[in-house]
Motif scaffolding. Sequence first.
Motif, PDB file in Angstrom:
ATOM      1  N   LEU A 105     -17.983 -12.747 -11.897  1.00 18.83           N
ATOM      2  CA  LEU A 105     -19.206 -11.627 -12.214  1.00 18.83           C
ATOM      3  C   LEU A 105     -18.594 -10.370 -11.268  1.00 18.83           C
ATOM      4  O   LEU A 105     -19.104  -9.261 -11.361  1.00 18.83           O
ATOM      5  CB  LEU A 105     -20.489 -12.234 -12.048  1.00 18.83           C
ATOM      6  CG  LEU A 105     -20.812 -12.841 -13.054  1.00 18.83           C
ATOM      7  CD1 LEU A 105     -22.347 -13.593 -12.546  1.00 18.83           C
ATOM      8  CD2 LEU A 105     -20.914 -12.578 -14.483  1.00 18.83           C
ATOM      9  N   GLY A 106     -18.136 -10.791  -9.944  1.00 16.01           N
ATOM     10  CA  GLY A 106     -17.654  -9.818  -9.273  1.00 16.01           C
ATOM     11  C   GLY A 106     -18.905  -8.904  -8.905  1.00 16.01           C
ATOM     12  O   GLY A 106     -20.062  -9.079  -8.461  1.00 16.01           O
ATOM     13  N   VAL A 107     -18.421  -7.604  -8.978  1.00 16.09           N
ATOM     14  CA  VAL A 107     -19.313  -6.565  -8.524  1.00 16.09           C
ATOM     15  C   VAL A 107     -20.593  -6.289  -9.339  1.00 16.09           C
ATOM     16  O   VAL A 107     -21.453  -5.642  -9.146  1.00 16.09           O
ATOM     17  CB  VAL A 107     -18.553  -5.058  -8.423  1.00 16.09           C
ATOM     18  CG1 VAL A 107     -18.135  -4.577  -9.953  1.00 16.09           C
ATOM     19  CG2 VAL A 107     -19.094  -3.780  -7.689  1.00 16.09           C
ATOM     20  N   PHE A 108     -20.353  -6.785 -10.643  1.00 13.48           N
ATOM     21  CA  PHE A 108     -21.442  -6.466 -11.748  1.00 13.48           C
ATOM     22  C   PHE A 108     -22.575  -7.396 -11.259  1.00 13.48           C
ATOM     23  O   PHE A 108     -23.694  -6.989 -11.956  1.00 13.48           O
ATOM     24  CB  PHE A 108     -20.960  -7.018 -13.110  1.00 13.48           C
ATOM     25  CG  PHE A 108     -19.943  -5.952 -13.752  1.00 13.48           C
ATOM     26  CD1 PHE A 108     -20.211  -4.478 -14.031  1.00 13.48           C
ATOM     27  CD2 PHE A 108     -18.554  -6.302 -13.374  1.00 13.48           C
ATOM     28  CE1 PHE A 108     -19.514  -3.768 -14.278  1.00 13.48           C
ATOM     29  CE2 PHE A 108     -17.565  -5.461 -13.907  1.00 13.48           C
ATOM     30  CZ  PHE A 108     -17.801  -4.005 -14.392  1.00 13.48           C
ATOM     31  N   LEU A 109     -22.528  -8.432 -10.461  1.00 13.18           N
ATOM     32  CA  LEU A 109     -23.612  -9.206  -9.933  1.00 13.18           C
ATOM     33  C   LEU A 109     -24.715  -8.572  -9.315  1.00 13.18           C
ATOM     34  O   LEU A 109     -25.921  -8.264  -9.685  1.00 13.18           O
ATOM     35  CB  LEU A 109     -23.370 -10.655  -9.534  1.00 13.18           C
ATOM     36  CG  LEU A 109     -24.273 -11.458  -9.097  1.00 13.18           C
ATOM     37  CD1 LEU A 109     -25.427 -11.890 -10.434  1.00 13.18           C
ATOM     38  CD2 LEU A 109     -23.869 -12.812  -8.504  1.00 13.18           C
TER      39      LEU A 109
END
Length: 193
Positions: A105-109
């Motif tokens: 999910l990286g930065v989208f979380l």
Amino acid sequence: MENANLFVILVSAILVNNFVMSRFLGICPFLGVSKQVETAFGMGMAVTFVMTLAGIFTYFVQMYILIPLGLEYLQIVAFILVIASLVQFVEIVLKKTSPTLYQALGVFLPLITTNCAVLGLALLNIQYKFNLLQTITHSIGAAIGFSLAIVLFAGIREKLEIADVPKPFEGFPIALITASLMSIAFLGFAGLV
């Protein structure tokens, strides 16, 4: 909407007034995290958790803090604080329980905090003057609708990766065309309820 049937609210939030396909809210994670079904499903579950709890918590904040104290003008700030707290909680839980999904999910979380679908849901619940049960139903329906849209879109994008797409349309252009066609399909549910 004050006396709306719970089933009508649920179906309306999932299909007819889908937050992504009809209201065009939450487009950033919809486009950013929809390249793989597994990642999209994880994002859908995280957003489902945050949207459902955000709907409930913001209802209580509005009814028991903002209105009695005459602070309705702080509604957006208060709701953003509630949403940010919930996202931090989800981030901590995912980091501990599913590091793979957390990495995917990286930065989208953390960006769920700024997901306009979550804030839009909280504001619409208040605007429609839903009671607590209607708020919960609408929140769950909107979250299911978001998850449905992002997982369906991810499935189509996975198929498009192996499809013979003309060179100018490869990548993001065909994704936008696909999203617009999905939106038209969801608008076909208008008048269902």
